[in-house]
Scaffold this active site. Structure first.
Site, PDB file in Angstrom:
ATOM      1  N   HIS A 102      -7.110  -4.520   2.822  1.00 10.97           N
ATOM      2  CA  HIS A 102      -7.870  -5.369   1.910  1.00 10.97           C
ATOM      3  C   HIS A 102      -9.601  -5.301   2.628  1.00 10.97           C
ATOM      4  O   HIS A 102      -9.842  -5.755   3.483  1.00 10.97           O
ATOM      5  CB  HIS A 102      -7.629  -6.676   1.920  1.00 10.97           C
ATOM      6  CG  HIS A 102      -6.290  -6.882   1.357  1.00 10.97           C
ATOM      7  ND1 HIS A 102      -6.078  -6.790   0.025  1.00 10.97           N
ATOM      8  CD2 HIS A 102      -4.951  -7.477   1.969  1.00 10.97           C
ATOM      9  CE1 HIS A 102      -4.702  -7.228  -0.414  1.00 10.97           C
ATOM     10  NE2 HIS A 102      -4.162  -7.360   0.644  1.00 10.97           N
ATOM     11  N   HIS A 112      -2.295   0.507  -0.861  1.00 10.87           N
ATOM     12  CA  HIS A 112      -0.694   0.266  -0.172  1.00 10.87           C
ATOM     13  C   HIS A 112      -0.255   1.491  -0.267  1.00 10.87           C
ATOM     14  O   HIS A 112      -0.280   2.430  -0.942  1.00 10.87           O
ATOM     15  CB  HIS A 112      -0.272  -0.818  -1.441  1.00 10.87           C
ATOM     16  CG  HIS A 112       1.210  -0.928  -1.043  1.00 10.87           C
ATOM     17  ND1 HIS A 112       2.159  -0.004  -1.981  1.00 10.87           N
ATOM     18  CD2 HIS A 112       1.998  -1.466  -0.178  1.00 10.87           C
ATOM     19  CE1 HIS A 112       3.405  -0.246  -1.444  1.00 10.87           C
ATOM     20  NE2 HIS A 112       3.364  -1.000  -0.437  1.00 10.87           N
ATOM     21  N   ASN A 114       3.699   2.795   1.472  1.00  8.25           N
ATOM     22  CA  ASN A 114       5.182   2.386   1.916  1.00  8.25           C
ATOM     23  C   ASN A 114       6.288   3.589   1.942  1.00  8.25           C
ATOM     24  O   ASN A 114       6.156   4.306   0.793  1.00  8.25           O
ATOM     25  CB  ASN A 114       5.719   1.442   1.397  1.00  8.25           C
ATOM     26  CG  ASN A 114       7.093   0.816   1.829  1.00  8.25           C
ATOM     27  OD1 ASN A 114       7.968   1.575   1.508  1.00  8.25           O
ATOM     28  ND2 ASN A 114       7.270  -0.160   2.586  1.00  8.25           N
ATOM     29  N   TYR A 115       6.822   4.086   3.113  1.00  9.56           N
ATOM     30  CA  TYR A 115       7.823   5.263   3.121  1.00  9.56           C
ATOM     31  C   TYR A 115       9.016   4.461   4.229  1.00  9.56           C
ATOM     32  O   TYR A 115       8.659   3.791   4.932  1.00  9.56           O
ATOM     33  CB  TYR A 115       7.165   6.382   3.670  1.00  9.56           C
ATOM     34  CG  TYR A 115       6.179   7.046   3.014  1.00  9.56           C
ATOM     35  CD1 TYR A 115       6.551   7.811   1.908  1.00  9.56           C
ATOM     36  CD2 TYR A 115       4.745   6.599   3.017  1.00  9.56           C
ATOM     37  CE1 TYR A 115       5.495   8.024   0.891  1.00  9.56           C
ATOM     38  CE2 TYR A 115       3.700   7.176   2.100  1.00  9.56           C
ATOM     39  CZ  TYR A 115       4.165   7.889   1.037  1.00  9.56           C
ATOM     40  OH  TYR A 115       3.365   8.360   0.231  1.00  9.56           O
ATOM     41  N   ARG A 116      10.029   4.914   3.509  1.00 12.19           N
ATOM     42  CA  ARG A 116      11.349   4.229   4.012  1.00 12.19           C
ATOM     43  C   ARG A 116      12.738   5.041   4.012  1.00 12.19           C
ATOM     44  O   ARG A 116      12.808   5.952   3.252  1.00 12.19           O
ATOM     45  CB  ARG A 116      11.468   2.679   3.314  1.00 12.19           C
ATOM     46  CG  ARG A 116      11.467   2.903   1.879  1.00 12.19           C
ATOM     47  CD  ARG A 116      11.569   1.604   0.942  1.00 12.19           C
ATOM     48  NE  ARG A 116      11.561   1.808  -0.427  1.00 12.19           N
ATOM     49  CZ  ARG A 116      10.460   2.029  -1.028  1.00 12.19           C
ATOM     50  NH1 ARG A 116       9.347   2.102  -0.683  1.00 12.19           N
ATOM     51  NH2 ARG A 116      10.541   2.126  -2.411  1.00 12.19           N
ATOM     52  N   HIS A 146      -5.287  10.500  -6.467  1.00 15.97           N
ATOM     53  CA  HIS A 146      -4.212  11.096  -7.365  1.00 15.97           C
ATOM     54  C   HIS A 146      -3.970  12.651  -6.895  1.00 15.97           C
ATOM     55  O   HIS A 146      -2.758  13.089  -6.799  1.00 15.97           O
ATOM     56  CB  HIS A 146      -4.342  11.046  -8.761  1.00 15.97           C
ATOM     57  CG  HIS A 146      -3.970   9.727  -9.278  1.00 15.97           C
ATOM     58  ND1 HIS A 146      -2.607   9.264  -9.631  1.00 15.97           N
ATOM     59  CD2 HIS A 146      -4.428   8.277  -9.758  1.00 15.97           C
ATOM     60  CE1 HIS A 146      -2.563   8.094 -10.365  1.00 15.97           C
ATOM     61  NE2 HIS A 146      -3.868   7.696 -10.227  1.00 15.97           N
ATOM     62  N   HIS A 176       4.103 -10.444 -16.488  1.00 21.10           N
ATOM     63  CA  HIS A 176       3.906 -11.851 -17.223  1.00 21.10           C
ATOM     64  C   HIS A 176       2.263 -11.651 -17.554  1.00 21.10           C
ATOM     65  O   HIS A 176       1.653 -12.398 -18.308  1.00 21.10           O
ATOM     66  CB  HIS A 176       3.889 -12.747 -16.072  1.00 21.10           C
ATOM     67  CG  HIS A 176       3.374 -12.777 -14.813  1.00 21.10           C
ATOM     68  ND1 HIS A 176       3.539 -11.655 -14.110  1.00 21.10           N
ATOM     69  CD2 HIS A 176       2.315 -13.414 -14.235  1.00 21.10           C
ATOM     70  CE1 HIS A 176       2.936 -11.768 -12.810  1.00 21.10           C
ATOM     71  NE2 HIS A 176       1.781 -12.889 -12.856  1.00 21.10           N
TER      72      HIS A 176
END
Length: 342
Positions: A102, A112, A114-116, A146, A176
């Protein structure tokens, strides 16, 4: 080559993700030039633990978090069993590195990553991705992000990005609000080399249709390990040029207020829709680490409407909707005409 994991699969993925955490933290400290990450190691009662690293009040980053975890247990959470029922009854192992940055300056996007990796008996898979959330629109920044991730995917297979890009648009969507969290990037999950690439449930989605057109790719464990390695390695090249271009742009109090308002959407997505947050809370993960993704400051305003033709308006109407950022010439022309290209 066999699709089965090698015998040292857990150690190999753990080491890859620890190295990713180290490389990103070193890179971010160099970029920020002021603040350093503080590390907190933690243990999980049911098995495993992790290392949480947080940087606060830097010259560029208001808050940056880069987490590594390696956890294991006997009882699988319902969120996993519902997706892969054949894993039920097996001991499980999961490791991952996640990051959220941030920045202070509203012209530098939140990002952001994330690798898992997951194993439970005969079941294993890789997941991951990276996505960008601008607060002020610049098409060249979006394109660079990109491009780097597209190149990383195509080193493994030229068809992967065709699915992972729209899958990211689909996943990071606030139902939403009927808007995307940002401009996307790449997203993939439950990749074990079997079946089609897209493992989501939306048969009307672009990712599903692209996956049908491509068919099965027959990727093996090593291919998918390389995918995580390539994509994780692409992050700094995708983001650092944006920082360098925007860091010295002056901003007003009103622009800072808009950034905080849009950060509210980030909070909404992470607490309502994000599967990683839900998984972490369901498996008695470390709450401080799970909620590290939230910004230090955010705001909400009832009935906010951006002034027509303003940058805030273009962000809301164009940069929270899936686009063909790389190739859409009409979009490029519009951005150039309205001073949101570069």
């Amino acid at each position: 080559m066999s699709k089965e994991p090698p015998k040292n699969s857990r150690e190999k993925t753990k080491n890859l993700l620890l190295k990713l955490q180290d490389n990103i933290c070193k890179g971010l400290e160099n970029i920020d030039g002021k603040a350093k990450f503080t590390e907190e190691s933690w243990l999980r009662e049911e098995g495993g633990g992790g290392k949480s690293r947080v940087l606060k009040n830097g010259s560029i980053f208001e808050q940056a978090g880069v987490n590594f975890s390696e956890v294991h247990g006997k009882e699988l959470p319902q969120s996993i069993i519902s997706q892969r029922p054949e894993a039920k009854g097996h001991k499980w192992f999961a490791t991952g590195t996640s990051m959220v940055l941030h920045p202070k300056n509203p012209f530098i996007p939140t990002v952001h990553l994330n690798y898992r990796y997951f194993e439970a008996g005969p079941v294993w898979w890789f997941g991951g991705g990276a996505d960008l959330t601008p607060y002020y629109p610049y098409l060249t920044d979006v394109r660079n992000f990109h491009k780097e991730h597209c190149n990383a995917c195509e080193k493994v297979n030229k068809n992967l990005h065709k699915v992972f890009k729209p899958w990211c648009d689909e996943y990071f969507f606030l139902k939403h609000r009927n808007e995307s969290r940002g401009i996307g990037g790449i997203f993939y999950d439950y990749q074990d080399g079997s079946g089609r690439i897209y493992k989501g449930n939306n048969k009307e989605s672009k990712a599903y249709k692209e996956s049908i057109n491509i068919g099965e790719l027959n990727l093996n464990w090593n291919n998918l390990f390389s995918l995580a390695e390539n994509c994780g390695g692409a992050f700094l090249d995708s983001y650092q040029p944006i920082i360098e271009k925007r860091v010295n742009q002056n901003y007003t109090k009103e622009q800072r207020e808009f950034q905080l308002y849009r950060r509210g959407r980030y909070v909404e997505f992470n607490l309502v829709w994000d599967r990683g947050t839900i998984f972490g809370l369901q498996t008695n993960g470390r709450t401080e680490s799970i909620l590290m993704s939230l910004p230090p400051l955010a705001r909400w305003e009832y009935g906010y409407k951006a002034k027509k033709g303003s940058r805030e308006d273009y962000l809301t109407k164009i940069f929270t909707k899936p686009q063909d950022w790389q190739n859409d010439k009409i979009l490029e022309k519009f951005c150039k005409e309205n001073n949101i290209f570069d």
